[in-house]
Design an enzyme around this catalytic site. Structure first.
Site, mmCIF file in Angstrom:
data_model
loop_
_atom_site.group_PDB
_atom_site.id
_atom_site.type_symbol
_atom_site.label_atom_id
_atom_site.label_comp_id
_atom_site.label_asym_id
_atom_site.label_seq_id
_atom_site.Cartn_x
_atom_site.Cartn_y
_atom_site.Cartn_z
ATOM 1 N N PHE A 22 0.732 -1.006 0.182
ATOM 2 C CA PHE A 22 0.176 0.157 -0.244
ATOM 3 C C PHE A 22 1.050 1.476 0.292
ATOM 4 O O PHE A 22 1.552 1.623 0.548
ATOM 5 C CB PHE A 22 -0.590 -0.112 1.603
ATOM 6 C CG PHE A 22 -1.769 0.626 0.904
ATOM 7 C CD1 PHE A 22 -3.699 -0.043 1.403
ATOM 8 C CD2 PHE A 22 -2.645 2.064 1.503
ATOM 9 C CE1 PHE A 22 -4.639 0.754 0.544
ATOM 10 C CE2 PHE A 22 -3.183 2.280 1.047
ATOM 11 C CZ PHE A 22 -4.734 2.123 0.786
ATOM 12 N N ALA A 56 -0.267 -2.114 5.973
ATOM 13 C CA ALA A 56 0.630 -2.257 7.357
ATOM 14 C C ALA A 56 0.057 -2.548 7.948
ATOM 15 O O ALA A 56 0.223 -3.581 8.554
ATOM 16 C CB ALA A 56 0.597 -0.334 7.592
ATOM 17 N N PHE A 57 -1.805 -3.368 7.783
ATOM 18 C CA PHE A 57 -2.432 -3.811 9.137
ATOM 19 C C PHE A 57 -1.700 -5.009 8.789
ATOM 20 O O PHE A 57 -1.834 -5.935 10.111
ATOM 21 C CB PHE A 57 -3.466 -3.767 8.736
ATOM 22 C CG PHE A 57 -4.552 -4.528 9.894
ATOM 23 C CD1 PHE A 57 -4.766 -3.743 10.923
ATOM 24 C CD2 PHE A 57 -4.986 -5.587 9.372
ATOM 25 C CE1 PHE A 57 -6.139 -4.173 11.338
ATOM 26 C CE2 PHE A 57 -5.939 -6.134 10.338
ATOM 27 C CZ PHE A 57 -6.260 -5.843 11.343
ATOM 28 N N ILE A 82 -1.060 6.881 5.454
ATOM 29 C CA ILE A 82 -1.815 8.013 5.167
ATOM 30 C C ILE A 82 -2.318 8.881 5.376
ATOM 31 O O ILE A 82 -4.438 7.518 5.220
ATOM 32 C CB ILE A 82 -0.557 8.766 3.458
ATOM 33 C CG1 ILE A 82 0.103 8.129 3.439
ATOM 34 C CG2 ILE A 82 -1.905 10.315 2.912
ATOM 35 C CD1 ILE A 82 1.027 8.069 1.813
ATOM 36 N N HIS A 88 -9.891 4.912 9.109
ATOM 37 C CA HIS A 88 -9.707 4.349 9.053
ATOM 38 C C HIS A 88 -8.102 4.074 8.649
ATOM 39 O O HIS A 88 -7.451 3.135 9.260
ATOM 40 C CB HIS A 88 -9.610 3.156 7.455
ATOM 41 C CG HIS A 88 -9.350 2.476 6.783
ATOM 42 N ND1 HIS A 88 -10.063 0.727 7.486
ATOM 43 C CD2 HIS A 88 -8.374 1.873 5.944
ATOM 44 C CE1 HIS A 88 -9.291 0.096 6.745
ATOM 45 N NE2 HIS A 88 -8.479 0.358 5.661
ATOM 46 N N ARG A 127 10.049 11.809 3.346
ATOM 47 C CA ARG A 127 10.804 10.935 4.535
ATOM 48 C C ARG A 127 11.097 9.683 4.638
ATOM 49 O O ARG A 127 11.531 8.697 5.254
ATOM 50 C CB ARG A 127 9.476 10.826 5.411
ATOM 51 C CG ARG A 127 10.095 11.808 6.975
ATOM 52 C CD ARG A 127 8.340 11.508 7.932
ATOM 53 N NE ARG A 127 7.612 12.982 8.413
ATOM 54 C CZ ARG A 127 7.530 13.970 8.343
ATOM 55 N NH1 ARG A 127 7.449 14.712 6.934
ATOM 56 N NH2 ARG A 127 7.462 15.319 8.880
HETATM 57 N N1 INI Z 1 -2.544 0.378 4.377
HETATM 58 C C1 INI Z 1 -1.127 1.569 4.531
HETATM 59 O O1 INI Z 1 -0.747 0.793 4.085
HETATM 60 N N2 INI Z 1 -1.453 2.373 4.103
HETATM 61 C C2 INI Z 1 -2.435 2.770 4.486
HETATM 62 O O2 INI Z 1 -2.536 4.891 4.176
HETATM 63 C C3 INI Z 1 -3.746 1.955 4.458
HETATM 64 N N3 INI Z 1 -4.845 3.316 4.431
HETATM 65 O O3 INI Z 1 -4.977 4.482 4.672
HETATM 66 O O4 INI Z 1 -6.238 2.299 4.148
HETATM 67 C C4 INI Z 1 -3.536 0.652 4.162
HETATM 68 N N4 INI Z 1 -5.039 0.154 4.648
HETATM 69 C C5 INI Z 1 -5.351 -1.540 4.362
HETATM 70 C C6 INI Z 1 -4.931 -2.398 5.265
HETATM 71 O O5 INI Z 1 -3.298 -2.116 6.077
HETATM 72 C C7 INI Z 1 -4.745 -3.095 4.964
HETATM 73 O O6 INI Z 1 -4.236 -4.382 3.809
HETATM 74 C C8 INI Z 1 -6.719 -4.145 4.381
HETATM 75 O O7 INI Z 1 -7.148 -3.235 5.679
HETATM 76 C C9 INI Z 1 -6.717 -5.526 4.379
HETATM 77 O O8 INI Z 1 -6.547 -5.990 5.628
#
Ligand code: INI
Length: 159
Positions: A22, A56-57, A82, A88, A127
């Site tokens: 992402f 990131a999740f 971001i 979310h 960054r």
């Molecule tokens: N994941 C990110 O790494 N950065 C983000 O900004 C972001 N936003 O804003 O939604 C994001 N969402 C996806 C999340 O990490 C999961 O992949 C998704 O929810 C599936 O579990």
């Protein structure tokens, strides 16, 4: 008195990197920065493994898998969250940070947190090789320093 101060010598170290796809325009640069720093400090390219996750999740689960394998001296977690128009952002950023910290404490393996949380893309790009340096590079150096420190400190008891 003993003072422990980490060394960044990387020869012989094995490092895992977990990176979120992402906002890949940012995270690819963080990975590049981390790899450059590891090479500069003597880590062999073959001793660096990179795992890409959707966002990131998902970082904590993969970081846990790699840390528990005991193959790595440290795990570097890279992402870019971001702020958008929804909450979310907060959920993803908070859970990613919490999960990464938990992996490190649970395993005793240094797990470095460099998931950028910024208001906009410009701040994130600054960054990731821009005016604020490359946080991936800093994360790699933190990983080497922590690996050295954990080698020097008394062993943790298994709980
Ligand atoms: N994941 C990110 O790494 N950065 C983000 O900004 C972001 N936003 O804003 O939604 C994001 N969402 C996806 C999340 O990490 C999961 O992949 C998704 O929810 C599936 O579990």
């Amino acid at each position: 008195m003993t003072t422990f101060v980490g060394d960044r010598e990387g020869s012989g170290r094995r490092i895992a990197v977990v990176a979120a796809r992402f906002n890949e325009i940012v995270t690819a640069k963080l990975v590049e920065g981390a790899r450059s720093a590891l090479a500069k400090h003597g880590v062999a390219d073959d001793d660096v493994d990179v795992a890409w996750v959707p966002g990131a999740f998902e970082i904590p689960l993969v970081a846990a898998c790699l840390a528990r394998s005991r193959r790595y001296d440290a795990v570097v977690c890279l992402g870019a969250v971001i702020r958008g128009d929804t909450v979310h952002f907060e959920l993803v950023a908070n859970e990613s940070a919490r999960g990464i910290a938990q992996v490190s404490l649970d395993t005793g393996v240094p797990v470095i947190f460099e998931v950028l949380a910024t208001t906009d893309m410009a701040q994130a790009e600054a960054r990731a090789g821009g005016s604020h340096g490359n946080k991936g590079w800093e994360a790699a150096e933190a990983a080497l320093e922590m690996a050295w420190l954990m080698d020097q400190l008394p062993a943790m008891e298994q709980t």
